[in-house]
Structure formats: structure tokens, C-alpha cells
Motif scaffolding. Structure first.
Motif, PDB file in Angstrom:
ATOM      1  N   THR A  97       0.655  -5.438  -0.894  1.00  0.00           N
ATOM      2  CA  THR A  97      -0.343  -6.518  -0.961  1.00  0.00           C
ATOM      3  C   THR A  97      -0.862  -6.817  -2.386  1.00  0.00           C
ATOM      4  OG1 THR A  97      -2.134  -5.108  -0.579  1.00  0.00           O
ATOM      5  CG2 THR A  97      -0.865  -6.230   1.521  1.00  0.00           C
ATOM      6  N   SER A  98      -0.444  -6.210  -3.318  1.00  0.00           N
ATOM      7  CA  SER A  98      -1.421  -6.573  -4.607  1.00  0.00           C
ATOM      8  C   SER A  98      -0.249  -6.309  -5.967  1.00  0.00           C
ATOM      9  CB  SER A  98      -2.434  -5.580  -4.746  1.00  0.00           C
ATOM     10  OG  SER A  98      -3.428  -5.542  -3.861  1.00  0.00           O
ATOM     11  N   ASP A  99      -0.525  -7.096  -6.892  1.00  0.00           N
ATOM     12  CA  ASP A  99       0.235  -6.840  -7.932  1.00  0.00           C
ATOM     13  C   ASP A  99       0.068  -5.682  -8.762  1.00  0.00           C
ATOM     14  OD1 ASP A  99       1.546  -9.326  -7.634  1.00  0.00           O
ATOM     15  OD2 ASP A  99       0.136 -10.512  -8.925  1.00  0.00           O
TER      16      ASP A  99
ATOM     17  N   PRO B  99      11.155   8.478  -0.681  1.00  0.00           N
ATOM     18  CA  PRO B  99      11.199   7.660  -1.937  1.00  0.00           C
ATOM     19  C   PRO B  99      11.971   6.209  -2.067  1.00  0.00           C
ATOM     20  CG  PRO B  99      11.885   9.933  -2.255  1.00  0.00           C
ATOM     21  CD  PRO B  99      11.730   9.599  -0.715  1.00  0.00           C
ATOM     22  N   VAL B 100      12.991   6.230  -1.186  1.00  0.00           N
ATOM     23  CA  VAL B 100      13.839   5.039  -1.112  1.00  0.00           C
ATOM     24  C   VAL B 100      12.779   3.914  -0.538  1.00  0.00           C
ATOM     25  CG1 VAL B 100      15.736   3.896  -0.335  1.00  0.00           C
ATOM     26  CG2 VAL B 100      16.146   5.931  -1.277  1.00  0.00           C
TER      27      VAL B 100
ATOM     28  N   LEU C 193       9.828  -0.970  -1.225  1.00  0.00           N
ATOM     29  CA  LEU C 193       8.627  -1.653  -0.514  1.00  0.00           C
ATOM     30  C   LEU C 193       7.962  -2.259  -2.041  1.00  0.00           C
ATOM     31  CD1 LEU C 193       6.977   0.515   1.960  1.00  0.00           C
ATOM     32  CD2 LEU C 193       7.811  -1.683   2.254  1.00  0.00           C
ATOM     33  N   PHE C 194       8.294  -1.713  -3.121  1.00  0.00           N
ATOM     34  CA  PHE C 194       7.600  -2.488  -4.421  1.00  0.00           C
ATOM     35  C   PHE C 194       8.206  -3.823  -4.573  1.00  0.00           C
ATOM     36  CE2 PHE C 194       6.091   1.570  -5.722  1.00  0.00           C
ATOM     37  CZ  PHE C 194       4.834   1.034  -6.339  1.00  0.00           C
TER      38      PHE C 194
END
Length: 175
Positions: free
Chosen positions: A97-99, A24-25, A30-31
Motif C-alpha cells: 500500500t506504500s512506496d 519469500p516468493v 507482492l512488492f
């Protein structure tokens, strides 16, 4: 319990704790990372299908164990774990890679969507140690404890897989 079994339990428990925190971390971290390459929107329907197949495999594994087809149950659970890992990898690749897509619905459907989404996210984190503990108890032949925790793991994991599909279906018009 023998000394060897205690050592195995400790080894597995450390790994379970590490993975239950690290996954989860890592996903949350990564977000915050965006890679300029923009993937086409084909990935979300693929990982939604992976979630749907995971749900189906989980139900088939449950039916198999109810019918005392233990080897089949074992194989199906391994497939479900593999599919969950595949989902996680595709999910991460897409989101770095994407919003993120915003839900565009209004009124009570919006509240329903966010309820499903929030419970899905919370339980997708919570289910990680449950799946790992359940699996370890099976592979270490601790079947009574395996059965006990599987009664919790199965509905949680199934809920996460099914709500992943529902979230995708609800947000898909807004991609």
C-alpha cells in the motif's frame, strides 16, 4: 526410526520446503503489487516494535531452556513464531500500500545501513527453514537434533529480529 516417524518426517519436510520457498516468493511478488489505499506511516514503527519484542522473547526462551524450564521455553518460542508471522503480515500490508522509503544518509553510514539491510534480508529468507526444522524437531520429540539445529537457528533468528529494528531506526528519519 519407525515407519510412522519416517512418514511424519517426510510430511513435515515437504511442508517446510513449500513454506521456505513460498513465503519469500510471495513477499517478492507482492512488492510488484500496489494497492491504491495509502496507509499512514504508523505501521513501520509497530512492526519494528514487534521485531524488538521477538528478539526479547527469543532471549527469554534461550534463558528458559538454559534453566531447564522447557514448558516456558516452548511457550516463548510459540509466541516468537506468532510475532514473526504478525510482523510478516504487517510488512506485506504496508509495502503493498506504500512506496518504499529511500535511505537518505551519506558516506560510511550509508554503507553500514546497506550492509545491515542486505544481511537482514538474506538471513530473513535463510532463517525460515531453520525455524521450521527446529520447531518440527521439537514437536516430534527429536530433541538431540532439535538442540543441534537450534544452535544455528537462535543466533540467525535473533540477528534478523535485531537488525530489523536497527534498519527501521536508521531509515525512520526519511519516512
Amino acid at each position: 526410526m519407525s515407519n510412522k516417524e519416517v512418514m511424519n518426517d517426510k510430511k513435515y519436510n515437504k511442508l517446510i520446503v513449500i513454506l521456505s520457498i513460498a513465503i519469500p516468493v510471495a513477499v517478492a511478488a507482492l512488492f510488484g503489487i500496489k494497492i491504491p489505499a495509502k496507509l499512514p506511516v504508523f505501521l513501520p514503527p509497530i512492526y519494528a516494535c514487534v521485531n524488538a519484542i521477538t528478539a526479547l522473547i527469543l532471549v527469554l526462551a534461550f534463558i528458559a531452556v538454559q534453566n531447564k524450564k522447557i514448558k516456558l521455553h516452548e511457550r516463548l518460542i510459540k509466541v516468537a513464531i506468532g510475532l514473526s508471522v504478525l510482523f510478516l503480515l504487517m510488512y506485506i500490508v504496508y509495502h503493498i500500500t506504500s512506496d518504499s522509503t529511500k535511505f537518505g544518509g551519506e558516506g560510511s553510514i550509508k554503507y553500514l545501513y546497506y550492509f545491515i539491510l542486505i544481511t537482514h534480508i538474506i538471513l530473513s529468507v535463510a532463517v525460515i527453514p531453520f525455524v521450521l526444522i527446529t520447531y518440527v524437531r521439537a514437536i516430534t520429540n527429536n530433541i538431540e537434533k532439535h538442540k543441534k539445529i537450534a544452535k544455528i537457528t537462535f543466533p540467525l533468528w535473533l540477528y534478523v529480529a535485531v537488525t530489523g529494528v536497527v534498519v527501521y531506526i536508521m531509515i525512520s528519519p526519511y519516512y
